[in-house]
Design an enzyme around this catalytic site. Structure first.
Site, PDB file in Angstrom:
ATOM      1  N   CYS A 140       0.832  -1.210   0.000  1.00  0.00           N
ATOM      2  CA  CYS A 140       0.000   0.000   0.000  1.00  0.00           C
ATOM      3  C   CYS A 140       0.862   1.255   0.000  1.00  0.00           C
ATOM      4  O   CYS A 140       0.448   2.294  -0.516  1.00  0.00           O
ATOM      5  CB  CYS A 140      -0.948  -0.007   1.194  1.00  0.00           C
ATOM      6  SG  CYS A 140      -0.125  -0.205   2.792  1.00  0.00           S
ATOM      7  N   HIS A 443      -1.503   1.192   7.497  1.00  0.00           N
ATOM      8  CA  HIS A 443      -1.958   1.149   6.108  1.00  0.00           C
ATOM      9  C   HIS A 443      -1.873   2.538   5.496  1.00  0.00           C
ATOM     10  O   HIS A 443      -2.093   3.545   6.168  1.00  0.00           O
ATOM     11  CB  HIS A 443      -3.403   0.634   6.071  1.00  0.00           C
ATOM     12  CG  HIS A 443      -3.963   0.487   4.694  1.00  0.00           C
ATOM     13  ND1 HIS A 443      -3.407  -0.339   3.745  1.00  0.00           N
ATOM     14  CD2 HIS A 443      -5.044   1.072   4.103  1.00  0.00           C
ATOM     15  CE1 HIS A 443      -4.123  -0.266   2.628  1.00  0.00           C
ATOM     16  NE2 HIS A 443      -5.107   0.582   2.821  1.00  0.00           N
TER      17      HIS A 443
END
Length: 492
Positions: A140, A443
């Site tokens: 990510c 994330h």
């Protein structure tokens, strides 16, 4: 009572369906009823046929006599036609059901994909052409940076207009080859894979693109990012831009990339900032120049140094580090102006950073101040949210207020009087956000604006969002684009 559907069998005598050949003695009863008392040992062909109790496996369509346990087609012939017809009928039903189900699923996916890619603007429906990037295993950090860079128009267009690079010639041209660790770095091209990735985005032909080829090249030329652990998005961005810059300095199909830079990007030589050699589109767009002033507190000697930069890393002032939410009321809210002021204000260097004064001929206490000598076309601001303690790296989760439009950088310039009224104003193009508590976990997602609309990029998922949601994000990296045309907006 059937408790499972793992082994369905159909009785060809009464058409009952069971979960096995021997459930409740069903086949045995048929067998016993079919037996004809014999007065002699001679059996006719007709009597031979009726003594068999036949059933079929609904999964494999195998037909058996219950007690002979051999394929029925080897035992009987006439009834075999019925069995074959029944088997064909079951197969047709299965094929029809499978085809119908597959068609239904495909139509559902197409409709859901179409619905997800349609949005209403001013009452009319338009296509959502944004494409997500698949997560290849904690990638990510890479996806957020790639989506942000893809929405910086001038930078993205340059790579998309580059001609494709042929890495293989002769018999292997155009064929996919399997890479091995023994191959050298000359077999991969970061520029080419980066170009392919940017071309795959915003085409609208797919909902998500897998950047596996680019990730392989990253592994090949950036050993720090090998593996599938979480990485720092800012560190990846710096490595990516640096390697793109180095590769772009070479030739391109016999044509100097500096020539292509002038033809495709429309950037003049005065707008270029050289870092580690000749200028490229990386330094032409992201490159700026800092003036670093150091003054000796003992003799007053002043030292000036000019440093090129691709981004500015800003500390979040210590007085704001305990504030974690935007609505927290203990003290003033931290703004991007506070971070920029902390970066450029005069500060006294501590004992570990004593300046070597050339006049005093020894390290002395001194002060330091930064001025921006030249602003870049795209101003990349990195907020230092991660800092080292004695044993681990903590995250500063403070909300920092930032403007969507009209970031005025004039007061941080070395010579503001030489700048025009609009040349110091910047509008936000993209924001990278880190969700979680640590640099090695959490994330990354990104917000970016495209053709006047804001999108949220969360790996393979792309959703339309609004400005109110963007300004509430706890930004980690901010990309501001130099304003080109005059327009009314609020300044920072």
């Amino acid at each position: 009572v059937c408790r499972s559907n793992k082994s369905p069998w159909v009785c060809l005598t009464c058409s009952s369906v069971h979960c096995g050949r021997y459930v409740n003695g069903h086949a045995k009863k048929h067998y016993e009823d079919a037996q004809i008392p014999m007065t002699n040992h001679k059996k006719t062909e007709k009597q031979e046929k009726v003594q068999h109790t036949v059933c079929m496996d609904c999964s494999s369509y195998s037909t058996y006599c219950v007690f002979l346990l051999v394929p029925f087609v080897l035992v009987l012939f006439k009834l075999g036609f019925v069995v074959l017809a029944f088997r064909e009928h079951l197969q047709n039903l299965e094929n029809s059901a499978f085809t119908s189900d597959r068609h239904r699923k495909r139509k559902l996916l197409e409709n859901s994909s179409l619905n997800s890619k349609l949005l209403k603007v001013n009452g009319s429906t338009t296509a959502l052409c944004a494409t997500g990037l698949r997560n290849l295993g904690n990638t990510c950090f890479m996806n957020a940076i790639l989506q942000s860079l893809s929405n910086i128009q001038q930078f993205c267009c340059y790579f998309k207009e580059l001609p494709a690079v042929e890495l293989r010639n002769g018999k292997t041209a155009g064929r996919r080859t399997y890479h091995t660790r023994s191959q050298g770095d000359n077999n991969v091209s970061l520029v080419e894979e980066f170009r392919k990735t940017l071309c795959a985005l915003w085409q609208g032909s797919q909902t998500a693109f897998s950047p596996e080829s680019l990730f392989y090249v990253v592994w090949k030329i950036m050993p720090n990012f090998r593996g599938y652990q979480q990485q720092d998005a800012h560190e990846f961005m710096r490595y990516l831009l640096d390697h793109l810059h180095l590769e772009l300095q070479g030739g391109f199909n016999g044509v100097s990339r500096s020539v292509i830079l002038q033809e495709n990007s429309g950037l003049s030589a005065s707008n270029k900032c050289c870092i580690n050699g000749a200028s490229t589109v990386v330094t032409a767009i992201f490159g700026g120049i800092l003036q670093n002033e150091v003054n000796c507190l003992i003799c007053g000697t002043e030292s000036r140094k000019f440093d090129p930069f691709l981004d500015l890393s800003l500390d979040i002032p210590s007085q704001f580090r305990n504030k974690r939410t935007k609505n927290q009321e203990n003290g003033p809210m931290c703004t991007l102006r506070d971070c920029l002021r902390s970066f450029t204000d005069l500060e006294e260097l501590d004992e570990t950073e004593l300046y070597m004064c050339h006049k005093c001929k020894k390290k002395q206490k001194s002060t330091k101040k930064f001025w921006i000598q030249k602003l870049p076309k795209v101003l990349c601001l990195h907020l230092k949210r991660f800092h080292w303690t004695a044993y681990l790296r903590n995250k500063v989760d403070t909300y920092v207020e930032f403007p969507l439009r009209g970031l005025d950088m004039k007061c941080y310039l070395l010579e503001p009087e030489n700048s025009g009224p609009e040349s110091c104003l910047y509008d936000l193009a993209a924001v990278v956000v880190h969700h979680g508590s640590g640099v090695g976990s959490g994330h990354y997602t990104a917000y970016a604006t495209h053709e006047g609309r804001w999108f949220h990029f969360n790996d393979s998922t792309v959703t339309l969002t609004d400005e109110e949601t963007v300004v509430k994000a706890k930004a980690y990296i901010l990309f501001y684009v130099e304003r080109q045309a005059k327009s009314g907006s609020d300044k920072l």
